[in-house]
Design a protein around this motif. Structure first.
Motif, PDB file in Angstrom:
ATOM      1  N   SER A 273     -18.687  71.004  12.372  1.00 50.09           N
ATOM      2  CA  SER A 273     -17.392  70.939  13.404  1.00 50.09           C
ATOM      3  C   SER A 273     -16.257  71.835  12.794  1.00 50.09           C
ATOM      4  CB  SER A 273     -16.798  69.569  12.774  1.00 50.09           C
ATOM      5  OG  SER A 273     -17.824  68.402  13.595  1.00 50.09           O
ATOM      6  N   PHE A 274     -16.186  72.149  11.588  1.00 49.27           N
ATOM      7  CA  PHE A 274     -15.106  73.385  11.191  1.00 49.27           C
ATOM      8  C   PHE A 274     -15.495  74.721  11.918  1.00 49.27           C
ATOM      9  CE2 PHE A 274     -14.783  70.586   7.480  1.00 49.27           C
ATOM     10  CZ  PHE A 274     -13.383  70.271   7.487  1.00 49.27           C
ATOM     11  N   SER A 275     -16.806  75.133  11.935  1.00 46.59           N
ATOM     12  CA  SER A 275     -17.216  76.189  12.630  1.00 46.59           C
ATOM     13  C   SER A 275     -16.666  76.320  14.093  1.00 46.59           C
ATOM     14  CB  SER A 275     -18.457  76.502  12.131  1.00 46.59           C
ATOM     15  OG  SER A 275     -19.104  76.735  11.006  1.00 46.59           O
ATOM     16  N   GLN A 276     -17.074  75.040  14.573  1.00 48.91           N
ATOM     17  CA  GLN A 276     -16.668  74.863  16.152  1.00 48.91           C
ATOM     18  C   GLN A 276     -15.177  75.209  16.555  1.00 48.91           C
ATOM     19  OE1 GLN A 276     -18.220  71.334  17.751  1.00 48.91           O
ATOM     20  NE2 GLN A 276     -17.197  71.514  19.617  1.00 48.91           N
ATOM     21  N   ILE A 277     -14.561  74.469  15.525  1.00 44.32           N
ATOM     22  CA  ILE A 277     -12.844  74.361  15.631  1.00 44.32           C
ATOM     23  C   ILE A 277     -12.544  75.869  15.516  1.00 44.32           C
ATOM     24  CG2 ILE A 277     -10.910  73.814  14.730  1.00 44.32           C
ATOM     25  CD1 ILE A 277     -11.954  71.411  13.674  1.00 44.32           C
ATOM     26  N   VAL A 278     -13.059  76.837  14.691  1.00 41.12           N
ATOM     27  CA  VAL A 278     -12.582  78.107  14.396  1.00 41.12           C
ATOM     28  C   VAL A 278     -12.861  78.864  15.973  1.00 41.12           C
ATOM     29  CG1 VAL A 278     -12.791  80.205  13.358  1.00 41.12           C
ATOM     30  CG2 VAL A 278     -12.587  78.017  11.953  1.00 41.12           C
ATOM     31  N   ALA A 279     -14.455  78.666  16.383  1.00 40.06           N
ATOM     32  CA  ALA A 279     -14.559  79.389  17.459  1.00 40.06           C
ATOM     33  C   ALA A 279     -13.706  79.141  18.819  1.00 40.06           C
ATOM     34  CB  ALA A 279     -16.197  79.033  17.850  1.00 40.06           C
ATOM     35  N   LEU A 294     -16.193  70.647   2.343  1.00 37.64           N
ATOM     36  CA  LEU A 294     -16.966  71.886   3.262  1.00 37.64           C
ATOM     37  C   LEU A 294     -17.756  72.558   2.278  1.00 37.64           C
ATOM     38  CD1 LEU A 294     -16.631  73.716   5.654  1.00 37.64           C
ATOM     39  CD2 LEU A 294     -14.819  74.836   4.564  1.00 37.64           C
ATOM     40  N   ALA A 295     -19.216  72.700   2.657  1.00 41.30           N
ATOM     41  CA  ALA A 295     -19.902  73.705   1.649  1.00 41.30           C
ATOM     42  C   ALA A 295     -20.305  74.978   2.493  1.00 41.30           C
ATOM     43  CB  ALA A 295     -21.185  73.075   1.655  1.00 41.30           C
ATOM     44  N   ARG A 296     -20.362  74.799   3.910  1.00 43.68           N
ATOM     45  CA  ARG A 296     -20.722  76.253   4.747  1.00 43.68           C
ATOM     46  C   ARG A 296     -19.941  76.112   5.719  1.00 43.68           C
ATOM     47  NH1 ARG A 296     -25.127  79.144   2.810  1.00 43.68           N
ATOM     48  NH2 ARG A 296     -26.380  78.096   1.189  1.00 43.68           N
ATOM     49  N   VAL A 297     -19.325  77.367   6.054  1.00 48.09           N
ATOM     50  CA  VAL A 297     -18.525  77.555   7.419  1.00 48.09           C
ATOM     51  C   VAL A 297     -18.750  78.691   7.923  1.00 48.09           C
ATOM     52  CG1 VAL A 297     -16.276  77.912   6.242  1.00 48.09           C
ATOM     53  CG2 VAL A 297     -16.446  76.775   8.464  1.00 48.09           C
ATOM     54  N   ARG A 298     -18.688  78.787   9.221  1.00 51.35           N
ATOM     55  CA  ARG A 298     -18.885  80.334   9.776  1.00 51.35           C
ATOM     56  C   ARG A 298     -17.448  80.420  10.497  1.00 51.35           C
ATOM     57  NH1 ARG A 298     -22.405  84.103  11.675  1.00 51.35           N
ATOM     58  NH2 ARG A 298     -21.961  85.130  13.683  1.00 51.35           N
ATOM     59  N   ILE A 299     -16.710  81.753   9.957  1.00 51.45           N
ATOM     60  CA  ILE A 299     -15.457  81.894  10.559  1.00 51.45           C
ATOM     61  C   ILE A 299     -15.551  83.564  11.009  1.00 51.45           C
ATOM     62  CG2 ILE A 299     -13.175  82.368   9.934  1.00 51.45           C
ATOM     63  CD1 ILE A 299     -13.345  80.182   8.013  1.00 51.45           C
ATOM     64  N   CYS A 300     -15.586  83.708  12.180  1.00 51.37           N
ATOM     65  CA  CYS A 300     -15.584  85.068  12.986  1.00 51.37           C
ATOM     66  C   CYS A 300     -14.373  85.201  13.620  1.00 51.37           C
ATOM     67  CB  CYS A 300     -16.871  85.411  13.653  1.00 51.37           C
ATOM     68  SG  CYS A 300     -18.442  85.271  12.701  1.00 51.37           S
ATOM     69  N   SER A 301     -13.533  85.589  13.198  1.00 50.06           N
ATOM     70  CA  SER A 301     -12.106  85.649  13.894  1.00 50.06           C
ATOM     71  C   SER A 301     -11.413  87.011  13.763  1.00 50.06           C
ATOM     72  CB  SER A 301     -11.052  84.508  13.326  1.00 50.06           C
ATOM     73  OG  SER A 301      -9.852  84.701  14.045  1.00 50.06           O
ATOM     74  N   PRO A 302     -11.357  88.100  14.594  1.00 53.75           N
ATOM     75  CA  PRO A 302     -10.861  89.548  14.442  1.00 53.75           C
ATOM     76  C   PRO A 302      -9.430  89.500  14.177  1.00 53.75           C
ATOM     77  CG  PRO A 302     -12.287  89.327  16.357  1.00 53.75           C
ATOM     78  CD  PRO A 302     -12.079  87.836  15.878  1.00 53.75           C
TER      79      PRO A 302
END
Length: 503
Positions: A273-279, A294-302
């Protein structure tokens, strides 16, 4: 002198505004048959001799939003300097303040109806007296005071508001407050029993009702549909904070307007859900995730420049490496990993990072810190408070601030090496580094150093500061096992030495 200089520079642009013209408008061209004469040079002006209307424009241009009341009768330090500088305009400053900041703390825990009425009366009188007020910051903790605001129009029209409410509000009352006043920022708490929206039907509320809202902080158990409905009614919302909400869902936060997002205490939200929010927020500039599982999160934000993932004890090293990589957040300038005690060997390498905080991370290794300094070529400030590092290699030609307080295993050789390899360093905090004995204090740019509670530090090493650091301007000592008062007397006149807990 700064005041008079700003006044003289601002006067040519202000005088047209005082006469009803736009100071930034392009002047009309002269008729073709008439030659335009050169403007005469600006002479000396007497501010007190100007008309009141012109003086008001000059004052508002120079000071602007610095005209701020703290309480009802006190002005901010910036304005107080102006009042002292020119006592003749003191009354004018007091009568033309732009911002009012007040609270109801002085009413006490058991305030009576008479006290509340008195608070409302004083608030109304302040706005009547100071006709230039344009912004109000209100911190309200008493429910009767809030009820008075909702029932009676205590604030004049045209005044923008900022509310920090310590008393609980239902969503219906929040919408009533937003409808009644021009609210720019709102911080409120939902009822702890979960009854904050029993009478709400968010789906039928029209969108875009509150276009002035810019900043929203929601504390407590508001359901996802309730928060989503409130966000939908604030189309200009750019900053959102969700605090201590176990019912929050990823579908709530979605929009291109959000530039700042804080998620604090969302213990039930899964990693995906954290990854989805950032996306769903592609224009984020600042992101804060704190006290979450939180253990793993994907954050791709230029566009992300500031990232804080704090007090997330399950956060792993691999995620940090992916976030700071060029494929994750290539423009990241600020990184805070404080309190993430699961970190051991995070690979932090970024050409854009300027400030890094790895505070209260006891398992981070020396090798991780060494690689961080090697991979981050634009560092300006690093804070490693209360870490267990011993002999890492500090090497940076841009670093100016380094905080190593309570690193109790830090060795003399590590401090000597960092002073040799960080040639731009200006501030160094070595407080409570108990293992330090005889580090070589030699640096040509160091200006401030803190050596409080360095109980094993030798006097000869401390005296080296005064001899080998020509730019030193501030030294702080406490509980050092040598005559600190004698050391203070040996310091040059341009170096301030503070001795705490001297013997």
């Amino acid at each position: 002198l700064k005041f008079l200089k700003c006044f003289v520079m601002s006067l040519p642009a202000i005088l047209p505004s005082a006469c009803g013209r736009d100071p930034f408008a392009t002047p009309p061209p002269p008729p073709p048959e008439v030659k335009q004469r050169p403007a005469p040079p600006i002479g000396n002006f007497n501010y007190l001799a100007l008309p009141d209307a012109v003086r008001s424009e000059v004052l508002r241009c120079i000071v602007g939003e610095l005209l701020t009341y703290a309480g009802f009768r006190e002005v901010s330090p910036e304005v107080e300097k102006l009042r002292i500088l020119c006592s003749e305009i003191r009354t004018q400053i007091d009568n033309e303040v732009l911002t009012l900041s007040c609270d109801d703390v002085f009413l006490g825990p058991g305030c009576t109806d008479m006290q509340v009425r008195r608070w409302e009366w004083v608030l109304e009188k302040v706005f009547q007296k100071h006709r230039w007020l344009r912004y109000a910051k209100l911190c309200i903790s008493k429910r009767p005071c809030l009820d008075g605001l909702l029932e009676r129009s205590l604030l004049p029209s045209g005044v923008q508001c900022e509310f920090a409410l310590e008393c609980e509000l239902k969503l219906g009352e929040v919408r009533q407050l937003l409808s009644k006043f021009d609210v720019q920022k709102l911080n409120f708490a939902a009822p702890a029993d979960g009854t904050g929206e029993v009478d709400e039907v968010p789906d039928v509320q029209p969108a875009g009702l509150f276009p002035s809202m810019r900043h929203l902080c929601v504390r407590g158990p508001v359901t996802a549909p309730g928060v989503q409905g409130l966000i939908r009614q604030c189309p200009s919302l750019s900053c959102l904070q969700i605090v201590d909400n176990k019912q929050f869902g990823a579908s709530v936060v979605a929009g291109e307007n959000f530039s700042s997002l804080s998620l604090i205490g969302l213990s039930s939200l899964p990693d995906d859900s954290f990854s989805q929010i950032v996306a769903q927020c592609p224009n984020l500039v600042s992101l804060c995730i704190s006290k979450c599982r939180l253990a793993r999160v994907r954050i791709c934000s230029p566009k992300l420049e500031s990232l804080a993932i704090t007090h997330c004890r399950q956060f792993v090293d691999e995620c940090v490496s992916e976030i700071v990589a060029s494929t994750g957040c290539p423009n990241l300038r600020f990184l805070d990993l404080s309190g993430s005690k699961g970190l051991v060997h995070p690979l932090i390498a970024s050409s854009s990072l300027e400030t890094i905080r790895v505070v209260h991370c006891p398992q981070v290794t020396d090798n991780a810190i060494t690689q961080m300094f090697e991979g981050c070529t634009r560092l300006l400030s690093v804070n490693l408070l209360q870490s267990t590092i011993e002999i890492p290699t500090f090497a940076s030609h841009t670093l100016e601030v380094l905080e190593l307080a309570t690193c109790q295993k830090l060795t003399d050789s590590a401090v000597t090496q960092l002073l040799r390899s960080c040639d731009a360093l200006k501030y160094l905090d070595l407080g409570h580094c108990c293992q330090l004995q005889e580090p070589v204090f030699k640096h040509h740019r160091l200006e401030q150093i803190l050596l409080t509670f360095c109980v094993n530090l030798k006097e000869a090493s401390a005296l080296m500061l005064l001899e080998e650091c020509p730019q030193l301007r501030y030294v702080e000592l406490a509980v050092c096992m040598f005559d600190m008062q004698a050391f203070k007397k040996k310091a040059p006149d341009n170096c301030e030495v503070i001795v705490n807990f001297g013997f």
